[in-house]
Design a protein around this motif. Structure first.
Motif, PDB file in Angstrom:
ATOM      1  N   TYR A  28      -7.114   9.904 -12.324  1.00  0.00           N
ATOM      2  CA  TYR A  28      -7.158   9.570 -13.752  1.00  0.00           C
ATOM      3  C   TYR A  28      -5.889   8.882 -14.224  1.00  0.00           C
ATOM      4  O   TYR A  28      -5.944   7.960 -15.042  1.00  0.00           O
ATOM      5  CB  TYR A  28      -7.391  10.848 -14.573  1.00  0.00           C
ATOM      6  CG  TYR A  28      -8.751  11.463 -14.375  1.00  0.00           C
ATOM      7  CD1 TYR A  28      -9.847  11.019 -15.119  1.00  0.00           C
ATOM      8  CD2 TYR A  28      -8.955  12.485 -13.453  1.00  0.00           C
ATOM      9  CE1 TYR A  28     -11.106  11.588 -14.949  1.00  0.00           C
ATOM     10  CE2 TYR A  28     -10.205  13.056 -13.271  1.00  0.00           C
ATOM     11  CZ  TYR A  28     -11.273  12.604 -14.027  1.00  0.00           C
ATOM     12  OH  TYR A  28     -12.517  13.162 -13.854  1.00  0.00           O
ATOM     13  N   GLU A  29      -4.733   9.331 -13.726  1.00  0.00           N
ATOM     14  CA  GLU A  29      -3.459   8.754 -14.147  1.00  0.00           C
ATOM     15  C   GLU A  29      -3.396   7.270 -13.811  1.00  0.00           C
ATOM     16  O   GLU A  29      -3.057   6.432 -14.651  1.00  0.00           O
ATOM     17  CB  GLU A  29      -2.322   9.510 -13.459  1.00  0.00           C
ATOM     18  CG  GLU A  29      -0.975   8.856 -13.575  1.00  0.00           C
ATOM     19  CD  GLU A  29      -0.121   9.028 -12.322  1.00  0.00           C
ATOM     20  OE1 GLU A  29       0.940   8.406 -12.268  1.00  0.00           O
ATOM     21  OE2 GLU A  29      -0.539   9.771 -11.409  1.00  0.00           O
ATOM     22  N   GLN A  30      -3.715   6.912 -12.560  1.00  0.00           N
ATOM     23  CA  GLN A  30      -3.657   5.509 -12.147  1.00  0.00           C
ATOM     24  C   GLN A  30      -4.704   4.669 -12.869  1.00  0.00           C
ATOM     25  O   GLN A  30      -4.454   3.511 -13.215  1.00  0.00           O
ATOM     26  CB  GLN A  30      -3.837   5.397 -10.631  1.00  0.00           C
ATOM     27  CG  GLN A  30      -2.640   5.884  -9.833  1.00  0.00           C
ATOM     28  CD  GLN A  30      -2.654   5.393  -8.399  1.00  0.00           C
ATOM     29  OE1 GLN A  30      -3.415   4.488  -8.033  1.00  0.00           O
ATOM     30  NE2 GLN A  30      -1.817   5.971  -7.567  1.00  0.00           N
ATOM     31  N   CYS A  43      -1.389  -4.115  -5.357  1.00  0.00           N
ATOM     32  CA  CYS A  43      -0.839  -2.775  -5.159  1.00  0.00           C
ATOM     33  C   CYS A  43      -1.630  -1.743  -5.956  1.00  0.00           C
ATOM     34  O   CYS A  43      -2.473  -2.090  -6.787  1.00  0.00           O
ATOM     35  CB  CYS A  43       0.627  -2.735  -5.581  1.00  0.00           C
ATOM     36  SG  CYS A  43       0.899  -3.289  -7.279  1.00  0.00           S
ATOM     37  N   ARG A  44      -1.353  -0.480  -5.710  1.00  0.00           N
ATOM     38  CA  ARG A  44      -1.883   0.604  -6.516  1.00  0.00           C
ATOM     39  C   ARG A  44      -1.232   0.562  -7.898  1.00  0.00           C
ATOM     40  O   ARG A  44      -0.187  -0.079  -8.092  1.00  0.00           O
ATOM     41  CB  ARG A  44      -1.581   1.949  -5.857  1.00  0.00           C
ATOM     42  CG  ARG A  44      -2.334   2.228  -4.557  1.00  0.00           C
ATOM     43  CD  ARG A  44      -3.810   2.349  -4.778  1.00  0.00           C
ATOM     44  NE  ARG A  44      -4.505   2.939  -3.625  1.00  0.00           N
ATOM     45  CZ  ARG A  44      -5.804   2.884  -3.457  1.00  0.00           C
ATOM     46  NH1 ARG A  44      -6.559   2.261  -4.338  1.00  0.00           N
ATOM     47  NH2 ARG A  44      -6.366   3.442  -2.409  1.00  0.00           N
ATOM     48  N   LEU A 102       0.820  -1.204   0.000  1.00  0.00           N
ATOM     49  CA  LEU A 102       0.000   0.000   0.000  1.00  0.00           C
ATOM     50  C   LEU A 102       0.858   1.259   0.000  1.00  0.00           C
ATOM     51  O   LEU A 102       1.978   1.269   0.499  1.00  0.00           O
ATOM     52  CB  LEU A 102      -0.919   0.036   1.223  1.00  0.00           C
ATOM     53  CG  LEU A 102      -2.049  -0.994   1.299  1.00  0.00           C
ATOM     54  CD1 LEU A 102      -2.971  -0.677   2.464  1.00  0.00           C
ATOM     55  CD2 LEU A 102      -2.837  -1.026   0.005  1.00  0.00           C
ATOM     56  N   SER A 103       0.299   2.318  -0.567  1.00  0.00           N
ATOM     57  CA  SER A 103       0.929   3.630  -0.523  1.00  0.00           C
ATOM     58  C   SER A 103      -0.128   4.637  -0.960  1.00  0.00           C
ATOM     59  O   SER A 103      -1.274   4.279  -1.228  1.00  0.00           O
ATOM     60  CB  SER A 103       2.145   3.690  -1.466  1.00  0.00           C
ATOM     61  OG  SER A 103       1.742   3.525  -2.802  1.00  0.00           O
ATOM     62  N   ALA A 114       0.864  -9.090 -10.764  1.00  0.00           N
ATOM     63  CA  ALA A 114       0.181  -8.312  -9.736  1.00  0.00           C
ATOM     64  C   ALA A 114      -1.267  -8.051 -10.118  1.00  0.00           C
ATOM     65  O   ALA A 114      -1.645  -8.122 -11.292  1.00  0.00           O
ATOM     66  CB  ALA A 114       0.902  -6.982  -9.530  1.00  0.00           C
ATOM     67  N   LEU A 115      -2.053  -7.753  -9.096  1.00  0.00           N
ATOM     68  CA  LEU A 115      -3.404  -7.230  -9.283  1.00  0.00           C
ATOM     69  C   LEU A 115      -3.363  -5.760  -8.895  1.00  0.00           C
ATOM     70  O   LEU A 115      -2.977  -5.421  -7.765  1.00  0.00           O
ATOM     71  CB  LEU A 115      -4.418  -7.972  -8.408  1.00  0.00           C
ATOM     72  CG  LEU A 115      -5.851  -7.412  -8.465  1.00  0.00           C
ATOM     73  CD1 LEU A 115      -6.489  -7.691  -9.819  1.00  0.00           C
ATOM     74  CD2 LEU A 115      -6.703  -7.989  -7.343  1.00  0.00           C
ATOM     75  N   LEU A 116      -3.727  -4.894  -9.816  1.00  0.00           N
ATOM     76  CA  LEU A 116      -3.683  -3.455  -9.578  1.00  0.00           C
ATOM     77  C   LEU A 116      -5.030  -2.940  -9.077  1.00  0.00           C
ATOM     78  O   LEU A 116      -6.082  -3.365  -9.559  1.00  0.00           O
ATOM     79  CB  LEU A 116      -3.309  -2.713 -10.865  1.00  0.00           C
ATOM     80  CG  LEU A 116      -2.006  -3.135 -11.538  1.00  0.00           C
ATOM     81  CD1 LEU A 116      -1.834  -2.396 -12.857  1.00  0.00           C
ATOM     82  CD2 LEU A 116      -0.805  -2.884 -10.626  1.00  0.00           C
TER      83      LEU A 116
END
Length: 358
Positions: free
Chosen positions: A302-304, A276-277, A209-210, A293-295
């Motif tokens: 919007y970027e992510q 993770c993000r 996480l972050s 990974a699962l995002l």
């Protein structure tokens, strides 16, 4: 006096934005490269980003910059409104930041500035670099405006370094690429503090996480609840950088509030799968470590959301929406190929010539 003795006196300010931990962590390889080539990096940031870099480089001088105090909404629908509310505070912080940096140029005899997304961390007196993966800043139907503003800010700097490949395949897509970029734009290749290692797999799942509050805590609550039914071995990094490191084991899950780069690298290498993000720095790390990974993109960012959808479409990594996350979403990962490694070495010596007047 030898050239190496002269270079030792070259002080470079490295100033990452404190918005999540990605800006700080991707500055770690830059700081390491500066040290290896005989420069003297001086770190400047605030909040968790500053604490993290102090722990990574305890011998380096660290300075505190004003906080941008960017607040996230709890509801995705309120994201754009909340970002507009943040603008006056960001402008005030940027002006205060610019004033401080101007003072530090003289006080610390700075010969260069490397700003990772800090708008006021530049000087007309010394070469200044802006690091970003966003030449285009996505904001829905106002993307044309936010992108234009971003590029106007970048023009105040001598160079803009993009931590991505210029050609395809690349990781940032339309975020980091323009049809006709200016000559000041330089592509470094993906930046990661991580190194891939062949080690025994100890963990079935790693949660990493972050990001800013309250969304970090909201996702932590969701994952903690959903993972209660997960039977494998879990390592859970909460992404809360504090003075003291805490480790708590609950059933099959070991919780860390944060990890150093070296420890994080080891634990990711030892994990089969990551949740993770979809922050850009995390994506660069996943590419370097060749991890599936699962995002879970931050709601409303919007970027992510763009990066997660792009990787999903290219059949590299799947994503799940935060509010709809279920433990069953982990089953999607098997059908995706992971991010192909981009092997591109950064020519730090050539880049840092900017600060030597060569």
């Amino acid at each position: 006096m030898s050239k190496s003795d002269t270079v030792l006196k070259i002080n470079i300010l490295v100033a990452p934005l404190n918005w999540g931990l990605g800006h700080a962590t991707r500055c770690i390889p830059i700081i390491q490269a500066l040290l290896e080539l005989g420069f003297n990096p001086i770190i400047a940031s605030d909040g968790m980003a500053l604490i993290l870099l102090q722990k990574e480089f305890p011998k380096l001088k660290c300075l505190e910059l004003p906080s941008y105090n960017i607040e996230y909404p709890e509801k995705e629908s309120d994201f754009k409104f909340k970002m507009l509310q943040n603008i006056p505070g960001v402008v005030d912080a940027m002006l205060a930041e610019k004033k401080l940096v101007k003072k530090w140029v003289s006080e610390y005899n700075l010969k260069g500035i490397i700003s990772d997304s800090r708008f006021g961390a530049y000087s007309k007196k010394v070469p200044s670099v802006f690091i970003t993966h966003q030449l285009n800043v996505l904001s829905g139907n106002t993307s044309w405006l936010t992108g234009k503003v971003q590029r106007l800010i970048i023009k105040k700097f001598d160079e803009c370094w993009i931590p991505d490949s210029e050609a395809k395949p690349n990781l940032s897509g339309k975020l980091g690429h323009l049809k006709n970029p200016s000559d000041s734009v330089k592509y470094l290749g993906p930046l990661s503090r991580m190194v891939k290692k062949k080690v025994p797999q100890k963990y079935n799942l790693m949660v990493l996480l972050s990001g800013p509050e309250p969304q970090r805590s909201l996702l932590e609550e969701i994952l903690t609840s959903e993972l209660k039914s997960y039977t494998g071995n879990i390592i859970f990094v909460r992404g809360v950088v504090q003075e003291e490191r805490t480790i708590v084991k609950v059933d099959n899950c070991t919780y860390y509030n944060f990890m150093t780069s070296e420890e994080l690298e080891q634990k990711i290498n030892e994990s089969d799968l990551v949740i993770c993000r979809s922050g850009y720095t995390t994506i660069m790390d996943l590419a370097k470590l060749q991890k599936k990974a699962l995002l879970i993109p931050t709601p409303g960012q919007y970027e992510q959301e763009y990066l997660a959808k792009r990787l999903h479409k290219k059949e590299m990594l799947p994503f799940a929406k935060q509010e709809n996350f279920s433990i069953s979403d982990l089953e999607k990962v098997e059908n995706f190929n992971g991010i192909p490694e981009i092997k591109e070495e950064v020519n730090w010596k050539q880049l840092f010539c900017l600060f030597e007047g060569e």
